[in-house]
Design an enzyme around this catalytic site. Structure first.
Site, mmCIF file in Angstrom:
data_model
loop_
_atom_site.group_PDB
_atom_site.id
_atom_site.type_symbol
_atom_site.label_atom_id
_atom_site.label_comp_id
_atom_site.label_asym_id
_atom_site.label_seq_id
_atom_site.Cartn_x
_atom_site.Cartn_y
_atom_site.Cartn_z
ATOM 1 N N HIS A 270 5.817 2.754 -3.653
ATOM 2 C CA HIS A 270 6.063 3.007 -2.521
ATOM 3 C C HIS A 270 4.177 2.964 -2.486
ATOM 4 O O HIS A 270 4.013 3.199 -0.208
ATOM 5 C CB HIS A 270 6.364 4.744 -2.344
ATOM 6 C CG HIS A 270 6.731 5.453 -3.340
ATOM 7 N ND1 HIS A 270 6.010 5.668 -4.524
ATOM 8 C CD2 HIS A 270 5.104 6.339 -2.911
ATOM 9 C CE1 HIS A 270 4.979 7.082 -4.691
ATOM 10 N NE2 HIS A 270 4.779 6.999 -3.651
ATOM 11 N N CYS A 271 3.460 2.935 -3.292
ATOM 12 C CA CYS A 271 1.927 2.514 -2.238
ATOM 13 C C CYS A 271 1.696 1.704 -3.133
ATOM 14 O O CYS A 271 0.292 1.226 -2.267
ATOM 15 C CB CYS A 271 1.672 3.895 -3.624
ATOM 16 S SG CYS A 271 1.919 5.646 -3.588
ATOM 17 N N ILE A 272 1.772 1.119 -4.437
ATOM 18 C CA ILE A 272 0.500 -0.237 -4.967
ATOM 19 C C ILE A 272 0.752 -1.591 -3.755
ATOM 20 O O ILE A 272 -0.877 -1.607 -3.142
ATOM 21 C CB ILE A 272 0.616 -0.150 -6.443
ATOM 22 C CG1 ILE A 272 0.007 0.760 -6.729
ATOM 23 C CG2 ILE A 272 -0.172 -1.277 -6.592
ATOM 24 C CD1 ILE A 272 0.395 1.168 -8.673
ATOM 25 N N ILE A 274 1.458 -1.100 -1.018
ATOM 26 C CA ILE A 274 1.072 -0.687 0.727
ATOM 27 C C ILE A 274 0.096 -0.534 0.494
ATOM 28 O O ILE A 274 -0.770 -0.965 1.844
ATOM 29 C CB ILE A 274 2.830 0.316 1.500
ATOM 30 C CG1 ILE A 274 3.657 -1.306 1.572
ATOM 31 C CG2 ILE A 274 2.215 0.481 2.314
ATOM 32 C CD1 ILE A 274 4.934 0.078 1.384
ATOM 33 N N ASP A 275 -0.356 1.156 0.348
ATOM 34 C CA ASP A 275 -2.039 1.314 0.562
ATOM 35 C C ASP A 275 -3.068 1.168 0.836
ATOM 36 O O ASP A 275 -3.886 1.331 1.423
ATOM 37 C CB ASP A 275 -1.714 3.301 -0.635
ATOM 38 C CG ASP A 275 -0.842 3.532 -0.688
ATOM 39 O OD1 ASP A 275 0.010 3.522 0.142
ATOM 40 O OD2 ASP A 275 -1.060 4.510 -0.906
#
Length: 434
Positions: A270-272, A274-275
């Site tokens: 959910h992070c790398i 997208i962020d």
């Protein structure tokens, strides 16, 4: 107002509201419950609320036993957002995905905030944990809160504290992972530090919500860029007939100045994936083109195509085409030993192979049935790995290297293995690196 809230946090009489009971919100609920706070959990998914109130967990690494204990102590879940007025704290743990144009989608954060605003009252603290671009808290949340006539820092306290969960990592817990906290005002900072200090071993204060928002992006951009680097080096090393995993292991023996990152079939979680694009998007407002971040994103996004190309080449060498071949994808979670499929590159691989005519199936001990997803659809169940089932496939693609796989069994019976994780270090005839 502030002192009363601080006192309630200190003596554990404050009621903790957590909005979004997923991979971030649920562990946080358990931690607040564990130290004696009454916790009210909010979620729009009625099935999740029903499961939790029945003592059932829907996340593999969180046991139903832990949920039952919290219920018996001091926890309840609800879909009724009007009960937000009961809580002294409202901690927002909702998704922040990208839209189809790779731009930030704040709809979950803003819709959640809009649902809570009518029920806000003086004396509450609102904390956003969802990863987002610098300025979201003060530009988007603060005006909505103050539309009720409240003054942030006096009547209500506004905080940004980015989540740092690492599902499936036994070395770190919610309690032991340091918590970055930024407040909209000094009073907000004081309340936020007290709130998280009640349940986290170490709180790391920063001077503003924007600094806290940027901290989270830096953490994930750092990983994305370095993974992009080793993914690019993997392709170069292959052309030179060099084993990139051997090189990384050797470089990692240097006791200073080097941190090992490993290539794979693409970025997941959910992070790398997208962020970094949250900062890229926001930077345009300031006339800055984040070339380094975008280049890493391009490299990482191209990895599924590279892996599919390796599958095609390996099948071709075996005098087979992808069209009509039976391909078994090993592991569809985004990383090993978890049941988390968010942004998993395995799903992209499955779709690309299917589009090329392959008969695709998967095996994942953590995900028995392919779940319903907004953008991906497979009517499949996990294949049990037996000598017969493995041998029935033309190609086995190792996408996620779960520890529960019997790699010797797979190696012994697979006609062809395409290894995108560097699990197999030998040069067997039926193993191809990707």
């Amino acid at each position: 107002m502030k002192q009363d809230l601080l006192d309630r946090i200190q003596n554990r009489s404050a009621k903790i509201g957590i909005v979004g009971l997923g991979y971030v919100g649920l562990p946080l609920m358990l931690r607040f419950s564990e130290v004696g706070f009454h916790v009210l959990g909010f979620d729009i998914d009625a099935s999740k609320v029903e499961a939790l109130n029945a003592g059932r967990s829907y996340i593999e690494h969180i046991s139903s036993g832990a949920v039952k204990e919290a219920l018996e102590r001091n926890f309840e879940a609800t879909t009724d957002f009007s009960r937000a007025s009961e809580a002294d704290t409202l901690i927002l743990c909702v998704p922040t995905p990208l839209n189809k144009y790779r731009e930030p989608d704040l709809s979950f954060v803003l819709d959640t905030t809009d649902s809570l605003v009518p029920y806000l009252r003086a004396g509450q603290v609102v904390s956003l944990e969802s990863t987002t671009y610098p300025g979201t808290t003060d530009e988007e949340l603060k005006p909505r809160i103050e539309s009720r006539g409240f003054t942030v820092g006096k009547d209500i306290f506004l905080v940004f504290s980015p989540e740092r969960e690492d599902p499936g990592n036994p070395n770190f817990t919610t309690r032991t992972i340091p918590k970055v906290v930024g407040g909209d005002t000094p009073a907000c900072q004081e309340v936020g530090a007290a709130l998280y200090g009640a349940v986290i071993d170490r709180v790391v204060p920063v001077t503003s919500t924007r600094a806290a928002e940027m901290t989270k992006l830096l953490e994930n951009i750092h990983r994305a860029v370095n993974i992009g680097l080793v993914n690019e080096l993997k392709i170069v090393a292959e052309k030179m007939n060099i084993d990139i995993f051997e090189v990384i292991r050797a470089a990692a023996t240097k006791p200073f100045g080097f941190v090992p990152y490993y290539p794979g079939p693409g970025l997941g979680g959910h992070c790398i994936p997208i962020d970094p694009f949250y900062l890229t998007w926001k930077a345009r407002e300031y006339g800055v083109h984040t070339r380094f971040i975008e280049l890493a994103g391009e490299v990482n996004s191209s990895m599924p195509e590279w892996v599919v190309g390796k599958v095609a080449g390996a099948l071709n060498d075996a005098k087979r085409s992808i069209n009509g071949s039976k391909v078994l994808v090993l592991g569809i979670a985004y990383k090993k030993n978890v049941d988390d499929m968010r942004e998993s590159p395995s799903v992209i691989l499955m779709e690309k192979l299917r589009d090329l005519g392959a008969a695709v199936q998967y095996s994942d001990p953590h995900i028995p049935v392919f779940p319903k997803m907004r953008e991906h659809s497979f009517d499949l169940s996990s294949v049990s790995l037996t000598p017969e089932s493995i041998a029935s496939f033309d190609c086995v693609l190792l996408a996620t290297d779960h520890e529960r796989f019997d790699y010797e069994l797979i190696k012994k019976h697979a006609k062809l293995i395409v290894d995108s994780r560097g699990k197999y270090q030998d040069r067997s005839a039926n193993i191809v690196r990707a």
